[in-house]
Design an enzyme around this catalytic site. Structure first.
Site, mmCIF file in Angstrom:
data_model
loop_
_atom_site.group_PDB
_atom_site.id
_atom_site.type_symbol
_atom_site.label_atom_id
_atom_site.label_comp_id
_atom_site.label_asym_id
_atom_site.label_seq_id
_atom_site.Cartn_x
_atom_site.Cartn_y
_atom_site.Cartn_z
ATOM 1 C CB SER A 41 2.192 2.592 -11.010
ATOM 2 O OG SER A 41 2.380 4.393 -10.971
ATOM 3 C CG HIS A 154 7.015 4.269 -6.908
ATOM 4 N ND1 HIS A 154 6.285 4.496 -6.753
ATOM 5 C CD2 HIS A 154 6.778 4.232 -7.711
ATOM 6 C CE1 HIS A 154 5.246 4.836 -7.023
ATOM 7 N NE2 HIS A 154 5.438 5.320 -8.376
ATOM 8 C CD GLU A 163 2.035 4.548 -3.635
ATOM 9 O OE1 GLU A 163 1.067 5.878 -2.946
ATOM 10 O OE2 GLU A 163 2.268 5.187 -4.990
ATOM 11 C CD GLU A 200 5.008 7.870 -4.848
ATOM 12 O OE1 GLU A 200 4.730 7.495 -3.381
ATOM 13 O OE2 GLU A 200 4.516 8.423 -5.524
ATOM 14 C CG ASP A 237 -1.153 2.838 -5.181
ATOM 15 O OD1 ASP A 237 -1.560 1.900 -5.699
ATOM 16 O OD2 ASP A 237 -0.632 3.762 -5.276
ATOM 17 C CD GLU A 265 -3.412 4.762 -4.689
ATOM 18 O OE1 GLU A 265 -3.455 5.566 -3.547
ATOM 19 O OE2 GLU A 265 -3.196 4.953 -6.189
ATOM 20 C CG ASP A 290 -3.980 5.845 -9.231
ATOM 21 O OD1 ASP A 290 -4.260 6.855 -10.773
ATOM 22 O OD2 ASP A 290 -2.531 5.921 -9.039
ATOM 23 C CE LYS A 315 -1.061 9.849 -8.594
ATOM 24 N NZ LYS A 315 -0.706 8.026 -9.592
ATOM 25 C CG HIS A 343 3.230 12.172 -4.204
ATOM 26 N ND1 HIS A 343 4.198 12.123 -4.389
ATOM 27 C CD2 HIS A 343 2.040 11.406 -4.548
ATOM 28 C CE1 HIS A 343 4.217 11.095 -3.103
ATOM 29 N NE2 HIS A 343 2.788 11.020 -3.441
ATOM 30 C CE LYS A 366 -0.232 8.077 -3.678
ATOM 31 N NZ LYS A 366 -0.406 6.328 -4.602
#
Ligand code: PGA
Ligand code: ZN
Length: 398
Positions: A41, A154, A163, A200, A237, A265, A290, A315, A343, A366
């Site tokens: 993403s 994901h 998430e 993840e 998230d 997030e 993010d 990130k 990550h 995270k």
């Protein structure tokens, strides 16, 4: 201090089985390597990941052009530079590229080298990476955000929120935070028929709704003997860039009222600045940018000025060098933004982010669930750091 003798790139594979770039930097005394992660993403404001789109032997995903940039332009450009002069190394990398989003050399080529130089300098100095990266030898062990139910891009299920995370609250140690998380994950596993995991490491069940996922997590917290909101909070998230049906400020305010959610997030997409501001001023929970900030100092400055969030997800590969990442963290912390080191959904055994988190005293990390070694390796690294620091280990507080 040692000088850079040579730099070599090679193609290795990430946790999704896709090709990625590893850079190895050599001095007279030794070498160090680093593996670049990759997102699914990804925001449009991120630094550019160079892949060989035309070449069909790896379905357009190989990174040989980026590797060639490491082996030629970058290796020549950094030859004989002090390996510990990270500022100079990153400046040369940025200048060699010369574009805003690192489109010429590829942010993957640049970041692999930037991180590997850092690791080699730590080895040369004979100190752990977190000590090398720290400005004043003051460290904090981060609170983990564990993504225990995976959705969005994901996982191949029907949850559109990407998430569903748990965050252990007020633990005195990292090992206790992980112990609580372990018990909750095991109890959640018992409640599920389908225990497949997503990218993840979190479970990826088909459920009726996002709220059902939240309710299941609450049940697993209670079954584990913990109090939701007090011992363990829920963090989301949304990864709104990827949503087919965008959500409203009211939707989130209602969720916050109903459930022990302490962090959200990317509730809105990357350029919806006004909605970000509206939600941030309507709640006192953590609102994390993010894709909104993309670890980019210009975007973070706008977000600080406009009160768009109160935390930033960091990130390295969104911006492409270690120095620029450290500058973003610094600016965020000076403006009382929480920093969460993260990550990517395509990651590797490289544990650079664990050390970065401790060195920058970032309050949170995270890095997925307690499954899949590319995720667990970061938690294991933090357990080692905590153990190594002994009485000096201090746990971050929110
Ligand atoms: P990504 O997901 O690595 O696929 O971008 C992580 C995140 O959105 O935080
Ligand atoms: Zn995200």
């Amino acid at each position: 201090m040692a000088k850079i003798k040579n730099i070599k790139g090679r193609q290795v594979f990430d946790s999704r089985g896709n090709p990625t770039l590893e850079a190895e930097v050599f001095s007279e005394n030794g070498s160090a390597f680093s593996i670049v992660p990759s997102g699914a993403s990804t925001g449009t404001h991120e630094a550019f990941e160079l892949r060989d789109k035309e070449k069909k032997d790896y379905l357009g995903k190989s990174v040989f052009a980026a590797i060639s940039n490491v082996n030629n332009l970058i290796s020549k450009g950094l030859k004989n530079i002090e390996v510990s002069d990270q500022t100079k190394i990153d400046k040369i990398l940025i200048e060699l590229d010369g574009t805003d989003q690192k489109k010429k050399l590829g942010a993957n080529a640049i970041l692999g080298v930037s991180m590997a130089c850092c690791k080699l300098a730590a080895i040369e100095k004979k100190v752990p990476l977190y000590k090398y990266l720290s400005k004043n030898n003051d460290y904090l062990i981060p609170i983990p955000l564990l993504n225990i139910i995976n959705g969005g891009v994901h996982a191949k299920n029907n949850l559109d929120i990407q998430e569903f995370m748990i965050r252990p609250e007020k633990t005195n140690s990292f090992s206790e935070a992980i112990r609580r998380s372990f018990i909750i994950i095991q109890n959640l596993k018992k409640m599920l028929i389908d225990t497949n995991v997503g990218d993840e490491g979190g479970f990826a069940p088909n459920l009726k709704s996002n709220e059902e996922a939240i309710q299941m997590i609450i049940e697993s917290i209670e079954k584990s003997g913990f109090e939701p909101g007090n011992d363990i909070s829920i963090c989301l998230d949304v990864a709104a860039n990827e949503l087919k049906h965008p959500k409203t400020v009211e939707y989130f305010l209602n969720l916050i009222k109903k459930y022990p959610i302490k962090s959200i997030e990317d509730p809105f997409s990357e350029d919806e600045w006004q909605s970000w501001n509206k939600l941030t001023k309507s709640t006192n929970i953590q609102i994390v940018g993010d894709d909104l900030f993309a670890t980019n100092i210009k975007r973070l400055k706008k977000g600080i000025d406009e009160h768009s969030a109160n935390a930033i997800l960091v990130k390295l590969n969104q911006i492409g060098t270690v120095s620029e990442t450290l500058q973003v963290i610094d600016l965020a912390q000076k403006n009382n933004f929480k920093t969460i080191i993260s990550h990517r959904s395509g990651d590797s055994e490289d544990t650079f982010i664990a050390d970065l988190c401790v060195a920058t005293k970032s309050s949170q990390i995270k890095t997925g669930s307690l499954a899949r070694s590319e995720r667990v390796s970061k938690y294991n690294r933090l357990l080692r750091i905590e153990d190594g620091l002994g009485k000096l280990a201090k746990m971050a507080k929110i």
